[in-house]
Scaffold this motif. Structure first.
Motif, PDB file in Angstrom:
ATOM      1  N   ARG A 155      39.600  48.436  30.272  1.00 34.59           N
ATOM      2  CA  ARG A 155      38.134  48.266  30.215  1.00 34.59           C
ATOM      3  C   ARG A 155      37.585  48.227  31.458  1.00 34.59           C
ATOM      4  NH1 ARG A 155      36.730  42.830  26.986  1.00 34.59           N
ATOM      5  NH2 ARG A 155      34.820  43.664  27.438  1.00 34.59           N
ATOM      6  N   ARG A 156      36.521  49.165  31.305  1.00 36.50           N
ATOM      7  CA  ARG A 156      35.777  49.306  32.780  1.00 36.50           C
ATOM      8  C   ARG A 156      34.903  48.030  33.141  1.00 36.50           C
ATOM      9  NH1 ARG A 156      37.227  53.209  36.281  1.00 36.50           N
ATOM     10  NH2 ARG A 156      37.683  54.975  35.463  1.00 36.50           N
ATOM     11  N   ALA A 165      39.718  50.247  36.126  1.00 34.09           N
ATOM     12  CA  ALA A 165      40.000  49.638  34.923  1.00 34.09           C
ATOM     13  C   ALA A 165      40.827  48.624  34.848  1.00 34.09           C
ATOM     14  CB  ALA A 165      40.273  50.607  33.861  1.00 34.09           C
TER      15      ALA A 165
END
Length: 485
Positions: free
Chosen positions: A404-405, A400
């Motif tokens: 956020r991925r 991440a």
């Protein structure tokens, strides 16, 4: 060896069409009369290195050409010198004499500004005794300074001299007329060996440091002393192309000049030679990096290997002078370990040990070239790639970034030679380089693409809700009349 998917079987030799071979035309004369300039002019492109220094050309350089519908093989030769013994000039003379005997027509070139010299007369006598048809060429006739010297050509007993200025493209039409007349008396036989010409030959560049044994290796592979060799470093100057047939497949070897460190290259002639070698790498399909077994993995060797990888060429490491190594088993293991450690971007790179001089184990080189060329041309199915991608992401998801991925979604192969892949994912610019290397190494291991360059480009996945970009002819949302109702 040529343009096949990796899992395809190589076809047997196809049936060729029996045709007359091209007429062989040798451009001969003493040093510095403009043979290479004339060779380039007749070939229609800059192939041979041209310099004011005498004796630039050393090997016989050949190229295919056409003139008024006639297929020709032009041969640029070393300047004839009256030398004997083991000197390099003597070996150059032997190469030139062999080219005369192999030719159908000889273009005997002399310098009109200097006139006919005693060395011209010695060489002219040899050419006359060969019995080959001769076209006498008085070069450098662009001014009145060559008028007297041009007329001296009659004393050579080779007919009327054709006055030309190869550098300025003067008199070339008259020369073409003379060559066409000479071709009428030449009988060209159909070659006994019929070769399948339906596919282009595999282009193999042999590169390395000076005096590594590149020319010796090619002579051993083709079974004849085609290239000039010797103990002196830097014997080869031009990049010489040698056509060869191996197990029914057409091969082109490109012998190149040795490449030293850039800081050591000072002379103009050496710079031209190195540029010629770099061009050979760019146009090759497979590059054999030749190393001296007594001094392997020099810094310059690694730089050449890195250049080949950046150019996207398939690479094979050849370690020659193997007959000088005492403990061969330990040395072989050490060489392979060093290749893996120093060239991680080409993991699994084949390392072949042999002796170019004695021919011991040289027969292992061409099969290794074939394998790496097939891998370099491999095409992987898109369905297999996406199944593989899904498994890789499940096993090791991307880290991440800023909470956020990054989500890889789709991968496809867009080209071969080298294998090139495009990965679509969200937040493409945030995908770490370490994860790209993880995917490239996975492609190399899981699809058996070892030892070749792999290109992976990461692109952003298209966002259907992005109303800032026009998509497939649709207007942005703010300009859509149906949206404004």
């Amino acid at each position: 060896m040529v343009r096949r998917a990796k899992d395809d079987l190589l076809d047997e030799q196809g049936e060729g069409v029996g045709e007359q071979r091209p007429a062989r035309i040798a451009i001969v004369g003493r040093p510095n009369v403009g043979k290479s300039t004339l060779f380039n002019r007749l070939a229609g492109k800059q192939l041979a290195i041209v310099n004011d220094q005498p004796g630039v050309t050393r090997d016989v350089r050949e190229t295919k050409s056409k003139m008024r519908g006639h297929a020709l093989t032009l041969m640029d030769t070393a300047g004839f010198e009256n030398a004997k013994g083991d000197k390099i000039e003597s070996r150059m003379r032997a190469q030139t004499e062999a080219a005369v005997m192999d030719a159908d027509i000889c273009l005997f070139v002399y310098d009109a500004r200097e006139g006919v010299t005693p060395l011209d007369r010695i060489f002219a006598e040899f050419v006359r005794k060969s019995g080959k048809p001769v076209v006498l060429v008085a070069n450098k006739c662009e001014s009145r300074a060559g008028d007297v010297g041009a007329t001296e050509g009659y004393s050579l007993g080779m007919g009327d001299p054709i006055e030309v200025a190869a550098e300025h493209n003067i008199g070339i039409v008259d020369l073409d007329d003379a060559i066409e007349m000479a071709l009428r008396d030449v009988v060209l036989e159909t070659p006994e060996e019929i070769i399948d010409t339906s596919e282009a030959p595999v282009r193999i560049a042999i590169v390395g440091r000076p005096n590594a044994g590149k020319s010796t290796l090619i002579n051993t592979l083709i079974g004849e002393d085609r290239l000039l060799t010797g103990p002196e470093a830097g014997v080869t100057r031009d990049s010489i192309t040698i056509d060869f047939v191996w197990q029914g497949r057409r091969v082109q070897f490109h012998d190149t000049a040795g490449m030293r460190k850039k800081a050591k290259v000072q002379e103009t002639l050496e710079r031209l030679s190195v540029q010629d070698s770099l061009r050979a790498i760019k146009f090759a399909q497979v590059v054999v990096l030749l190393m001296d077994a007594t001094k392997p993995f020099d810094k310059q060797d690694l730089q050449i290997a890195d250049l080949c990888e950046r150019e996207g060429r398939a690479l094979v490491i050849g370690v020659t002078k193997w007959d000088l190594v005492e403990n061969k088993s330990e040395s072989a293991k050490w060489l392979r370990d060093e290749a893996a450690r120093l060239l991680p971007q080409l993991r699994g790179l084949p390392v072949i040990m042999f002796s170019g001089l004695t021919g011991k184990s040289v027969d292992r080189l061409l099969p290794a070239i074939e394998r790496v060329q097939i891998d370099w041309s491999a095409k992987v199915k898109t369905s297999e790639l996406n199944d593989w991608l899904s498994e890789k992401v499940q096993r090791h998801p991307p880290p991440a970034v800023q909470g956020r991925r990054v989500k890889p979604k789709y991968i496809s192969q867009t080209k071969t030679r080298p294998p090139t892949f495009v990965l679509k994912c969200s937040r493409a610019t945030k995908l770490p380089e370490s994860y790209k290397r993880y995917l490239i190494n996975g492609l190399r291991e899981d699809f058996d693409l070892v030892g070749i360059p792999i290109r992976l480009y990461v692109k952003a996945d298209e966002n259907p809700y992005d109303n800032t970009v026009r998509k497939q002819g649709m207007e942005p949302l703010k300009d859509n009349p149906r949206r404004n109702r």
